[in-house]
Design a protein around this motif. Structure first.
Motif, mmCIF file in Angstrom:
data_model
loop_
_atom_site.group_PDB
_atom_site.id
_atom_site.type_symbol
_atom_site.label_atom_id
_atom_site.label_comp_id
_atom_site.label_asym_id
_atom_site.label_seq_id
_atom_site.Cartn_x
_atom_site.Cartn_y
_atom_site.Cartn_z
ATOM 1 N N LYS A 54 0.823 -1.207 0.000
ATOM 2 C CA LYS A 54 0.000 0.000 0.000
ATOM 3 C C LYS A 54 0.857 1.257 0.000
ATOM 4 C CE LYS A 54 -3.767 2.214 2.566
ATOM 5 N NZ LYS A 54 -4.675 2.097 3.744
ATOM 6 N N ARG A 55 1.902 1.280 0.808
ATOM 7 C CA ARG A 55 2.767 2.468 0.861
ATOM 8 C C ARG A 55 3.563 2.627 -0.435
ATOM 9 N NH1 ARG A 55 3.241 3.997 6.492
ATOM 10 N NH2 ARG A 55 4.655 5.683 5.884
ATOM 11 N N PHE A 56 3.957 1.522 -1.029
ATOM 12 C CA PHE A 56 4.667 1.557 -2.309
ATOM 13 C C PHE A 56 3.785 2.201 -3.383
ATOM 14 C CE2 PHE A 56 5.820 -0.251 -6.413
ATOM 15 C CZ PHE A 56 7.207 -0.197 -6.427
ATOM 16 N N LEU A 57 2.516 1.762 -3.480
ATOM 17 C CA LEU A 57 1.614 2.293 -4.495
ATOM 18 C C LEU A 57 1.224 3.737 -4.203
ATOM 19 C CD1 LEU A 57 -0.664 -0.823 -5.079
ATOM 20 C CD2 LEU A 57 1.054 0.111 -6.629
ATOM 21 N N VAL A 208 9.161 -3.237 6.952
ATOM 22 C CA VAL A 208 9.837 -2.218 7.763
ATOM 23 C C VAL A 208 8.965 -0.969 7.841
ATOM 24 C CG1 VAL A 208 11.858 -0.722 7.925
ATOM 25 C CG2 VAL A 208 12.128 -3.100 7.194
ATOM 26 N N ILE A 209 8.486 -0.511 6.677
ATOM 27 C CA ILE A 209 7.509 0.579 6.621
ATOM 28 C C ILE A 209 6.197 -0.044 6.195
ATOM 29 C CG2 ILE A 209 6.904 2.785 5.563
ATOM 30 C CD1 ILE A 209 9.844 3.301 5.127
ATOM 31 N N ASP A 210 5.353 -0.352 7.168
ATOM 32 C CA ASP A 210 4.113 -1.081 6.907
ATOM 33 C C ASP A 210 2.953 -0.105 6.701
ATOM 34 O OD1 ASP A 210 2.651 -3.362 6.512
ATOM 35 O OD2 ASP A 210 3.323 -4.324 8.368
ATOM 36 N N ASP A 211 1.777 -0.678 6.452
ATOM 37 C CA ASP A 211 0.606 0.166 6.199
ATOM 38 C C ASP A 211 0.330 1.122 7.355
ATOM 39 O OD1 ASP A 211 0.399 -1.277 3.899
ATOM 40 O OD2 ASP A 211 -1.402 -2.402 4.481
ATOM 41 N N THR A 212 0.536 0.643 8.565
ATOM 42 C CA THR A 212 0.192 1.449 9.749
ATOM 43 C C THR A 212 1.408 2.082 10.407
ATOM 44 O OG1 THR A 212 0.324 -0.555 11.114
ATOM 45 C CG2 THR A 212 -1.841 0.033 10.222
ATOM 46 N N SER A 215 4.770 7.853 9.890
ATOM 47 C CA SER A 215 5.835 8.464 9.102
ATOM 48 C C SER A 215 6.976 8.888 10.023
ATOM 49 C CB SER A 215 5.307 9.691 8.351
ATOM 50 O OG SER A 215 4.312 9.311 7.411
ATOM 51 N N PRO A 216 8.228 8.643 9.635
ATOM 52 C CA PRO A 216 9.356 9.085 10.470
ATOM 53 C C PRO A 216 9.387 10.605 10.578
ATOM 54 C CG PRO A 216 10.106 8.313 8.319
ATOM 55 C CD PRO A 216 8.664 7.967 8.408
ATOM 56 N N ASP A 217 10.173 11.101 11.515
ATOM 57 C CA ASP A 217 10.207 12.549 11.779
ATOM 58 C C ASP A 217 10.540 13.349 10.518
ATOM 59 O OD1 ASP A 217 9.552 12.142 14.405
ATOM 60 O OD2 ASP A 217 11.636 12.156 15.121
ATOM 61 N N HIS A 218 11.498 12.846 9.725
ATOM 62 C CA HIS A 218 11.908 13.623 8.550
ATOM 63 C C HIS A 218 10.826 13.667 7.479
ATOM 64 C CE1 HIS A 218 13.088 9.467 7.289
ATOM 65 N NE2 HIS A 218 12.631 9.893 6.127
#
Length: 448
Positions: A54-57, A208-212, A215-218
């Motif tokens: 999901k994050r990729f798309l 590592v970066i999942d749907d939920t 977002s990191p600070d940057h």
């Protein structure tokens, strides 16, 4: 690469591990944007699980809205999401650099040794193959985009505007965007085409970066960070531009290339093929940097190297500076290499700015559907522009001496064979170019 259970996210990749992957990607990213995006999906979503489907798309949808090479921008976005600004810069740069170095070497071989029989034979064969590739690209984009009479009308109008009226490419794109915006309000069902990259509900396990994953600070939006990126990006454009103007003057080829390719970088809606007519119109007809034959050869080299196809613009810069000997007759290679790097800088700089400035906003908001109608209309116009480009290639390749001269039957035959391989056999572009080069050598040494 170690595997982890699907219900447990793998460890966050180190910056070094990420750099190694981006370098690998830059060396193997053949197959155009579709192939490059497929490689990233397979590696990052399915195998390494650095980012969820999901994050990729979601990232890809944003990159598709931007002018510029969407695969390179997607790599920049994912690198930035993983490791901040340095991750994005490294990912985007490594996606381009292998192709740049290779294209500089191939451009030098082409311009310095192009008159040798073996080189001439290779390019004799691949020119008609490139013509077939452009026709195939027009068909591929058209079949995906032209779903109704409104979009067909925009494509037809774009073709007439360029072929018959010789209108500037930016005006055609702007007019299409306006038509799309208006059409989206009054005929929304005609201008909300689906993405060519269909969304999927597939899951390959925890990432590592999942749907939920927050977002990191940057990656959190703030007006201060947004303004800072825009300001730094503007300085990175202004300083070299002003330096070229101060050293060489405004009319010098280096300065004009920097200015022209800065504009071209903002015209690449719809992929690299969309901007080729704009570059062709300016480089061949307005500035007379290249001949039509050299432009076709440059596209062939761009198709045969990894990285984004828009790297063909670096070929334009190299050949222009080499032929004009801008550093003097003793430094023609240095002049060409400097021009290729210069063109790449001004071509790709906007892509980095779009990602680093707009990424945090995209991470905190959903896809803006109000831009979809304009983008759909632009893509439809690109189909008409590509048909014009294909016709240009056919005329200059199949009738190399002009329409009043005899048809080159062997070249026409190679073009038909290449078209059959692409349309019916679904062969890879690299294989088609290689086979056509063999036919060109056969003609050079046995039949010529």
């Amino acid at each position: 690469m170690q595997t982890t259970p699907l219900d447990i996210a793998p460890p966050t990749p180190s910056f070094r591990q990420a750099c190694q992957f981006w370098l690998k990607l830059g060396c193997i990213s053949f197959g155009g944007p579709a192939g490059q995006i497929a490689i990233m999906h397979q590696e990052l979503v399915e195998q390494r699980r650095w980012i969820s489907e999901k994050r990729f798309l979601h990232a890809l949808n944003y990159c598709m809205l931007l002018p510029g090479p969407e695969a390179q921008q997607l790599a920049t976005y994912l690198g930035w999401l993983l490791h901040g600004t340095r991750g994005g810069v490294i990912a985007g740069a490594l996606f381009v650099l292998p192709s740049l170095f290779l294209l500089i070497a191939l451009s030098w071989l082409y311009i310095a040794f192009g008159s040798l029989p073996i080189v001439a034979g290779i390019f004799y064969g691949i020119k008609p193959a490139v013509t077939a590739i452009v026709i195939h690209a027009a068909h591929r984009i058209g079949s995906r985009t032209l779903k109704n009479a409104s979009l067909w009308a925009i494509a037809g109008a774009a073709f007439v505007a360029l072929f018959a009226l010789h209108l500037p490419f930016p005006l055609i794109i702007l007019s299409a965007a306006v038509c799309g915006y208006i059409g989206g309000r009054f005929l929304p069902q005609h201008f909300h085409a689906k993405s060519s990259h269909a969304k999927s509900g597939a899951s390959y396990g925890a990432a590592v970066i999942d749907d939920t994953t927050p977002s990191p600070d940057h990656a959190r939006f703030s007006w201060w960070k947004f303004s800072r990126v825009l300001f730094i990006g503007f300085l990175l454009w202004l300083i070299p531009m002003f330096g070229l103007y101060a050293i060489f003057g405004w009319q010098h080829s280096y300065t004009q290339m920097a200015w022209f390719f800065s504009k071209a970088a903002l015209m690449t809606f719809g992929g690299a093929y969309a901007v080729l007519p704009y570059v062709m119109q300016a480089a061949v007809e307005q500035y007379r940097w290249l001949t039509p034959a050299q432009m076709i050869d440059g596209l062939a080299l761009g198709e045969s190297t990894p990285g984004p196809l828009i790297m063909v613009l670096s070929f334009v810069g190299f050949v222009t500076a080499y032929v004009q000997a801008l550093f003097g007759p003793e430094q023609v290679f240095l002049a060409g290499a400097f021009a290729a790097i210069l063109v790449s800088w001004f071509t790709f700089l906007p892509s980095f700015i779009f990602i680093l400035a707009g990424g945090p906003l995209i991470e905190s908001s959903h896809h803006n559907v109000h831009l979809t109608p304009a983008l759909t209309a632009i893509t439809a116009a690109v189909v008409g522009v590509l048909v014009n480009l294909a016709l240009f290639f056919v005329i200059h390749v199949v009738w190399p001496q002009g329409l009043n001269a005899q048809l080159d039957y062997f070249t026409a035959g190679i073009a038909l064979v290449a078209a059959f391989a692409l349309f019916r056999l679904k062969l890879n572009v690299i294989l088609v170019l290689a086979g056509s080069a063999v036919l060109g050598l056969l003609h050079q040494f046995l039949l010529a």
